[in-house]
Design a protein around this motif. Sequence first.
Motif, PDB file in Angstrom:
ATOM      1  N   ASN A 173      71.385  28.728  58.134  1.00 58.21           N
ATOM      2  CA  ASN A 173      70.176  28.717  58.956  1.00 58.21           C
ATOM      3  C   ASN A 173      69.057  29.364  58.147  1.00 58.21           C
ATOM      4  N   LEU A 174      68.107  28.574  57.665  1.00 52.05           N
ATOM      5  CA  LEU A 174      67.007  29.074  56.839  1.00 52.05           C
ATOM      6  C   LEU A 174      65.745  29.141  57.691  1.00 52.05           C
ATOM      7  N   GLN A 194      77.621  11.395  55.810  1.00 57.26           N
ATOM      8  CA  GLN A 194      77.337  12.194  54.631  1.00 57.26           C
ATOM      9  C   GLN A 194      78.568  12.595  53.834  1.00 57.26           C
ATOM     10  N   GLY A 195      79.706  12.665  54.482  1.00 57.16           N
ATOM     11  CA  GLY A 195      80.893  13.147  53.779  1.00 57.16           C
ATOM     12  C   GLY A 195      80.739  14.619  53.449  1.00 57.16           C
ATOM     13  N   PRO A 196      80.946  15.020  52.164  1.00 57.23           N
ATOM     14  CA  PRO A 196      80.901  16.439  51.827  1.00 57.23           C
ATOM     15  C   PRO A 196      79.487  17.020  51.732  1.00 57.23           C
ATOM     16  N   ALA A 197      78.464  16.172  51.650  1.00 62.97           N
ATOM     17  CA  ALA A 197      77.097  16.676  51.530  1.00 62.97           C
ATOM     18  C   ALA A 197      76.607  17.206  52.877  1.00 62.97           C
ATOM     19  N   PRO A 198      75.727  18.200  52.864  1.00 70.82           N
ATOM     20  CA  PRO A 198      75.263  18.780  54.137  1.00 70.82           C
ATOM     21  C   PRO A 198      74.279  17.883  54.861  1.00 70.82           C
ATOM     22  N   VAL A 199      74.261  18.019  56.180  1.00 69.82           N
ATOM     23  CA  VAL A 199      73.207  17.432  56.999  1.00 69.82           C
ATOM     24  C   VAL A 199      72.106  18.483  57.114  1.00 69.82           C
ATOM     25  N   ILE A 200      70.895  18.114  56.708  1.00 66.08           N
ATOM     26  CA  ILE A 200      69.764  19.044  56.693  1.00 66.08           C
ATOM     27  C   ILE A 200      68.836  18.684  57.848  1.00 66.08           C
ATOM     28  N   ILE A 201      68.636  19.629  58.754  1.00 66.43           N
ATOM     29  CA  ILE A 201      67.803  19.377  59.935  1.00 66.43           C
ATOM     30  C   ILE A 201      66.584  20.292  59.866  1.00 66.43           C
ATOM     31  N   PHE A 207      76.100  22.020  57.773  1.00 62.63           N
ATOM     32  CA  PHE A 207      74.732  21.881  58.259  1.00 62.63           C
ATOM     33  C   PHE A 207      73.828  22.923  57.601  1.00 62.63           C
ATOM     34  N   VAL A 208      72.636  22.467  57.234  1.00 66.27           N
ATOM     35  CA  VAL A 208      71.570  23.362  56.805  1.00 66.27           C
ATOM     36  C   VAL A 208      70.403  23.146  57.759  1.00 66.27           C
ATOM     37  N   LEU A 209      70.015  24.202  58.447  1.00 62.66           N
ATOM     38  CA  LEU A 209      68.924  24.123  59.414  1.00 62.66           C
ATOM     39  C   LEU A 209      67.722  24.877  58.870  1.00 62.66           C
ATOM     40  N   THR A 210      66.534  24.323  59.059  1.00 60.92           N
ATOM     41  CA  THR A 210      65.322  25.058  58.699  1.00 60.92           C
ATOM     42  C   THR A 210      64.400  25.080  59.896  1.00 60.92           C
ATOM     43  N   GLY A 211      63.610  26.126  59.989  1.00 61.48           N
ATOM     44  CA  GLY A 211      62.669  26.216  61.099  1.00 61.48           C
ATOM     45  C   GLY A 211      61.832  27.472  60.999  1.00 61.48           C
ATOM     46  N   SER A 212      60.753  27.505  61.751  1.00 63.45           N
ATOM     47  CA  SER A 212      59.873  28.668  61.741  1.00 63.45           C
ATOM     48  C   SER A 212      60.404  29.795  62.604  1.00 63.45           C
ATOM     49  N   SER A 213      61.400  29.502  63.427  1.00 63.70           N
ATOM     50  CA  SER A 213      62.053  30.561  64.194  1.00 63.70           C
ATOM     51  C   SER A 213      63.532  30.226  64.300  1.00 63.70           C
ATOM     52  N   ASN A 214      64.303  31.206  64.712  1.00 64.66           N
ATOM     53  CA  ASN A 214      65.752  31.044  64.754  1.00 64.66           C
ATOM     54  C   ASN A 214      66.166  30.188  65.944  1.00 64.66           C
TER      55      ASN A 214
END
Length: 429
Positions: A27-28, A76-83, A109-116
């Motif tokens: 979670n970024l 995606q298989g082994p690659a992450p899903v980026i949201i 999963f890799v998540l990005t956002g301005s808040s958690n």
Amino acid sequence: MAETDEYLPRHLTSELRDALASARVVNLVGPRQVGKTTLVRDLFEEGRFVTLDDAAVLAAMDADPEGQLTSLADEQGPAPVIIDEAQRSSRLALAIKKIVDRNRRKGQFVLTGSSNVFTTAEVADSLAGRMRTLKLWPLSVAETNRSPVSRLIDWAMQDAPSLAQITDPAPLGRKDYIDLILAGGFPETRALPLRPRQRQYRDYVDAVVDRDVADIMPIRKPDALRFLIDQMAARTAQEINTSELAKLAKLKRETVDQYLDILMRLSMVSKLSAWMPGEGKRDIKQPKFHFVDTGIATALRRLNERSFEIGNTPEALGGLLESFVVGELQRALPMQDEDYRLYHWRSADRREIDILIDGGHRLVGVEVKTAATVSADDFKHLRWFANAGPGKGRNVTGLLFYLGQEKLTFGDENFALPLSSLWTPVDSS
């Protein structure tokens, strides 16, 4: 320091790679436009990227989040899903929890956002051990210089730090430091000329109030929140009494506390709690708040390089310079060898230390001075704290950052360092 349109590598990249290898969900979070999307796209070239800024994608995700995510992960298989902008979907968190509970593979999963996005205690607790949250701050000076991450905190935490371990810092002067404060750390904005830069920073704040705040909590008085942001920019590096601020903003104290929490979650301001020893009475209750980006703070205050001259408001430089130092330290913290925490300290009789770094085995007291000269008297609070105050019996290093150009020792592990030492190579091995 020449600016280009090239992508500036971020020091957090190594932490992001480690997180992907050790957790099912990464979670970024961080301020909007700080470079989160660019970072994950650059790092995970094979990952499937979707953004919830797209209304159609958001609608599909809200309609069937578990089905959409399962389909994306299978493709995606082994690659992450980026949201990207993951906080925009209120149903995303529980769906991810269900999927990673069934599949224990790391880096799904890799998540990005301005808040958690994981704001509820129930979801956060259930994802313990499954998720790592990292914060991407605005650019540090070391990053804009394409230099290695600062190891100055690790250096100060040594049993016997030596000035010889610090490479001679860049010979910068007062004007250079003011330029850095005015520039801020937002990749696309900091390189603009002053006037369009400051306009863009003010537009940025309006966008946060109009758009990002609603992702966390609907607010009834956006104008009052905007007023509070202006007040926090003017009060950066100060202890904040929320009751007084509530009277000024004509709001309830509970509302001010709520608004400050929103600004912290959106990484617009950061809070340094008051440090207290393991035993004893807390000396002061109020935390210190720092505006995360000095470029935005100066834009909101309509400050320029002439504002700090004698006859204008030279005293304004003190708080901004202290917040600038806090920002540089915060950006370097995740890459140090150990986990450290930042505080501030002030006694009932008004002895104070601007920043106190707690390393468990050692404390580092940090003072920030806006002058180009330094004397032994500038260390009086650091010495009292270490020898007669709550640091007595502890290992304490004292650092004083100033606008001069010499590395100096004042005995008893007290050092005066040019401010540019914050982005100078250090050998702390």
